[in-house]
Design a protein around this motif. Structure first.
Motif, PDB file in Angstrom:
ATOM      1  N   GLY A 147     -49.022   0.720 -17.893  1.00 24.49           N
ATOM      2  CA  GLY A 147     -48.384  -0.117 -16.879  1.00 24.49           C
ATOM      3  C   GLY A 147     -48.619  -1.602 -17.129  1.00 24.49           C
ATOM      4  O   GLY A 147     -47.693  -2.412 -17.043  1.00 24.49           O
ATOM      5  N   SER A 167     -55.914   0.359  -6.364  1.00 23.50           N
ATOM      6  CA  SER A 167     -56.910  -0.718  -6.302  1.00 23.50           C
ATOM      7  C   SER A 167     -56.186  -2.063  -6.295  1.00 23.50           C
ATOM      8  O   SER A 167     -55.026  -2.162  -6.698  1.00 23.50           O
ATOM      9  N   SER A 277     -45.492   7.950 -27.490  1.00 18.49           N
ATOM     10  CA  SER A 277     -46.772   7.571 -28.103  1.00 18.49           C
ATOM     11  C   SER A 277     -46.733   7.603 -29.628  1.00 18.49           C
ATOM     12  O   SER A 277     -47.718   7.267 -30.274  1.00 18.49           O
TER      13      SER A 277
HETATM   14  P1  NDP Z   1     -54.448   4.837 -17.056  1.00 12.75           P
HETATM   15  O1  NDP Z   1     -55.463   5.763 -16.508  1.00 12.75           O
HETATM   16  O2  NDP Z   1     -54.883   3.681 -17.873  1.00 12.75           O
HETATM   17  O3  NDP Z   1     -53.544   4.273 -15.854  1.00 12.75           O
HETATM   18  C1  NDP Z   1     -53.129   5.006 -14.762  1.00 12.75           C
HETATM   19  C2  NDP Z   1     -52.836   4.042 -13.621  1.00 12.75           C
HETATM   20  O4  NDP Z   1     -52.211   4.727 -12.543  1.00 12.75           O
HETATM   21  C3  NDP Z   1     -54.059   3.374 -13.074  1.00 12.75           C
HETATM   22  O5  NDP Z   1     -53.820   1.987 -13.072  1.00 12.75           O
HETATM   23  C4  NDP Z   1     -54.179   3.869 -11.633  1.00 12.75           C
HETATM   24  O6  NDP Z   1     -54.644   2.764 -10.871  1.00 12.75           O
HETATM   25  C5  NDP Z   1     -52.738   4.221 -11.325  1.00 12.75           C
HETATM   26  N1  NDP Z   1     -52.584   5.237 -10.291  1.00 12.75           N
HETATM   27  C6  NDP Z   1     -53.203   6.420 -10.167  1.00 12.75           C
HETATM   28  N2  NDP Z   1     -52.755   7.083  -9.094  1.00 12.75           N
HETATM   29  C7  NDP Z   1     -51.818   6.296  -8.520  1.00 12.75           C
HETATM   30  C8  NDP Z   1     -50.979   6.426  -7.388  1.00 12.75           C
HETATM   31  N3  NDP Z   1     -51.037   7.503  -6.599  1.00 12.75           N
HETATM   32  N4  NDP Z   1     -50.103   5.426  -7.128  1.00 12.75           N
HETATM   33  C9  NDP Z   1     -50.044   4.337  -7.908  1.00 12.75           C
HETATM   34  N5  NDP Z   1     -50.828   4.151  -8.982  1.00 12.75           N
HETATM   35  C10 NDP Z   1     -51.696   5.126  -9.289  1.00 12.75           C
HETATM   36  O7  NDP Z   1     -53.451   5.734 -17.885  1.00 12.75           O
HETATM   37  P2  NDP Z   1     -52.422   5.312 -19.049  1.00 12.75           P
HETATM   38  O8  NDP Z   1     -51.757   4.055 -18.702  1.00 12.75           O
HETATM   39  O9  NDP Z   1     -53.080   5.446 -20.373  1.00 12.75           O
HETATM   40  O10 NDP Z   1     -51.395   6.537 -18.938  1.00 12.75           O
HETATM   41  C11 NDP Z   1     -50.733   6.798 -17.724  1.00 12.75           C
HETATM   42  C12 NDP Z   1     -50.048   8.153 -17.780  1.00 12.75           C
HETATM   43  O11 NDP Z   1     -48.970   8.086 -18.704  1.00 12.75           O
HETATM   44  C13 NDP Z   1     -50.941   9.288 -18.312  1.00 12.75           C
HETATM   45  O12 NDP Z   1     -51.674   9.885 -17.254  1.00 12.75           O
HETATM   46  C14 NDP Z   1     -49.957  10.236 -18.937  1.00 12.75           C
HETATM   47  O13 NDP Z   1     -49.564  11.232 -18.014  1.00 12.75           O
HETATM   48  C15 NDP Z   1     -48.764   9.360 -19.304  1.00 12.75           C
HETATM   49  N6  NDP Z   1     -48.664   9.169 -20.764  1.00 12.75           N
HETATM   50  C16 NDP Z   1     -47.479   9.442 -21.366  1.00 12.75           C
HETATM   51  C17 NDP Z   1     -47.328   9.253 -22.718  1.00 12.75           C
HETATM   52  C18 NDP Z   1     -46.034   9.531 -23.375  1.00 12.75           C
HETATM   53  O14 NDP Z   1     -46.052   9.900 -24.548  1.00 12.75           O
HETATM   54  N7  NDP Z   1     -44.911   9.358 -22.716  1.00 12.75           N
HETATM   55  C19 NDP Z   1     -48.437   8.786 -23.570  1.00 12.75           C
HETATM   56  C20 NDP Z   1     -49.626   8.469 -22.829  1.00 12.75           C
HETATM   57  C21 NDP Z   1     -49.723   8.667 -21.468  1.00 12.75           C
HETATM   58  P3  NDP Z   1     -55.401   2.934  -9.495  1.00 12.75           P
HETATM   59  O15 NDP Z   1     -56.558   3.847  -9.774  1.00 12.75           O
HETATM   60  O16 NDP Z   1     -55.754   1.555  -9.094  1.00 12.75           O
HETATM   61  O17 NDP Z   1     -54.392   3.536  -8.593  1.00 12.75           O
END
Ligand code: NDP
Ligand code: 7N6
Length: 308
Positions: A147, A167, A277
């Motif tokens: 993000g 957060s 990815s």
């Molecule tokens: P991160 O853990 O770095 O980021 C996840 C973010 O989501 C955090 O900032 C968290 O912030 C936020 N979050 C969690 N729950 C909520 C919610 N209910 N509402 C809003 N925000 C929320 O993960 P990545 O950025 O590395 O990856 C994100 C996702 O992308 C992975 O879980 C995976 O499923 C997917 N992915 C897909 C790929 C692809 O090939 N297309 C490759 C890699 C990942 P906070 O805790 O502040 O809410």
């Protein structure tokens, strides 16, 4: 107990060449071996894997080579006292660039030109159709590695960025930060809604009928997170009924996307086969994460990317 072995489960070959991956550990000071489902584990073993398996709960430490670990039962790992780590932190540029390429294509129409190019057709779009992403608003839902990478890239291209996360720490590139309970306000005036949240019970179906109804008719959804974060039937209906303008999708409720999915045939849908990815050095990025954690494990430091 220290680690003496790293076992690489053969499921890694779903996404990376297993020999190149194994070779990436040549200089690592523990034994490395590729294994299948017949293997059993003990406390001095580490496992790197794509899929979850019961047998891994006997190991000393398990690393999921994906960032999204929704297929793993984190409670079971906690009960077993086995640390589970994931591969977040390495997908900012790869998945970020795919999301930007979808957005740029929707605005500048490369997908439509290419479609006509296959017919040697000098097609020109209706005057009203093209736009620039510059000066448009994007709403990025989820502000972790991916993000934030998307937010900074959108900001650099002159967009206004609304960010949604639980957060409230400021995030580079984000103009307006809002919490998930204000999702509707965040998406209603956005030209692009980009999903980068993990798949959890809270995020499942985060975009459904009510959200598509609320969104602008000229808005695009980009999902690079996980299929179930969007209610796919609701998305298809919204696209068919022109409640929104289009969608760029790397992930789906069922993968591979079934041949009879209506998504394949929609002009303003861009589909990539869960390859956001992908790069030719992906195995090295994953190996560096694991090597760093082997070092930490052996010196009793806390593991990076621990999720259980
Ligand atoms: P991160 O853990 O770095 O980021 C996840 C973010 O989501 C955090 O900032 C968290 O912030 C936020 N979050 C969690 N729950 C909520 C919610 N209910 N509402 C809003 N925000 C929320 O993960 P990545 O950025 O590395 O990856 C994100 C996702 O992308 C992975 O879980 C995976 O499923 C997917 N992915 C897909 C790929 C692809 O090939 N297309 C490759 C890699 C990942 P906070 O805790 O502040 O809410
Ligand atoms: C190929 C995709 C992730 O969560 O979905 C991605 O990291 C993995 C490894």
């Amino acid at each position: 107990e220290r680690l003496s072995q790293l076992y690489i489960h053969e499921s890694v070959s779903n996404v990376i060449p297993q020999d190149a991956f194994t070779s990436a550990f040549d200089e690592t000071p523990i034994e490395v071996e590729l294994v299948g489902d017949e293997k059993t584990y003990g406390k001095s073993d580490a496992v790197a894997t794509y899929v979850p398996r019961e047998a891994f709960l006997e190991a000393g430490w398990v690393h999921c080579i994906r960032a999204g670990y929704d297929a793993f039962d984190t409670n079971a790992y906690e009960e077993a006292g086995v640390p589970l780590t994931n591969s977040t932190g390495i997908h900012g540029s790869t998945v970020g660039e795919l999301a930007l390429s979808f957005m740029l294509s929707f605005a500048r129409l490369t997908h439509r030109y290419r479609e006509h190019q296959t017919q040697s057709h000098w097609w020109t779009p209706p005057y009203e159709r093209p736009f620039t992403i510059e000066n448009e608003r994007v709403c990025v839902v989820g502000l972790g590695t991916i993000g934030e990478a998307i937010a900074t890239r959108c900001d650099a291209l002159g967009m206004t960025v609304t960010g949604v996360r639980r957060s409230d720490d400021p995030v580079p590139g984000v103009t307006d930060l809002v919490s998930p309970n204000r999702l509707h306000e965040a998406i209603e005036d956005a030209r692009f809604v980009v999903l980068t949240v993990p798949h959890t019970p809270t995020t499942e179906g985060m975009l459904s009928d009510a959200e598509f109804e609320l969104m602008r008719e000229d808005a695009y959804v980009v999902n690079v997170a996980r299929g179930p974060v969007v209610d796919e039937d609701a998305l298809i209906t919204a696209l068919e009924e022109n409640e929104i303008a289009g969608a760029g999708l790397d992930v789906f409720e069922t993968e591979p996307l079934p041949e009879d999915s209506p998504l394949w045939d929609l002009d303003e849908v861009l589909i990539s086969p869960h390859k956001g990815s992908a790069t030719n050095r992906y195995h090295l990025d994953i190996a560096s994460l694991i090597k760093e954690n082997i070092r930490r494990y052996q010196s009793d430091d806390s593991l990076k990317n621990r999720v259980a």
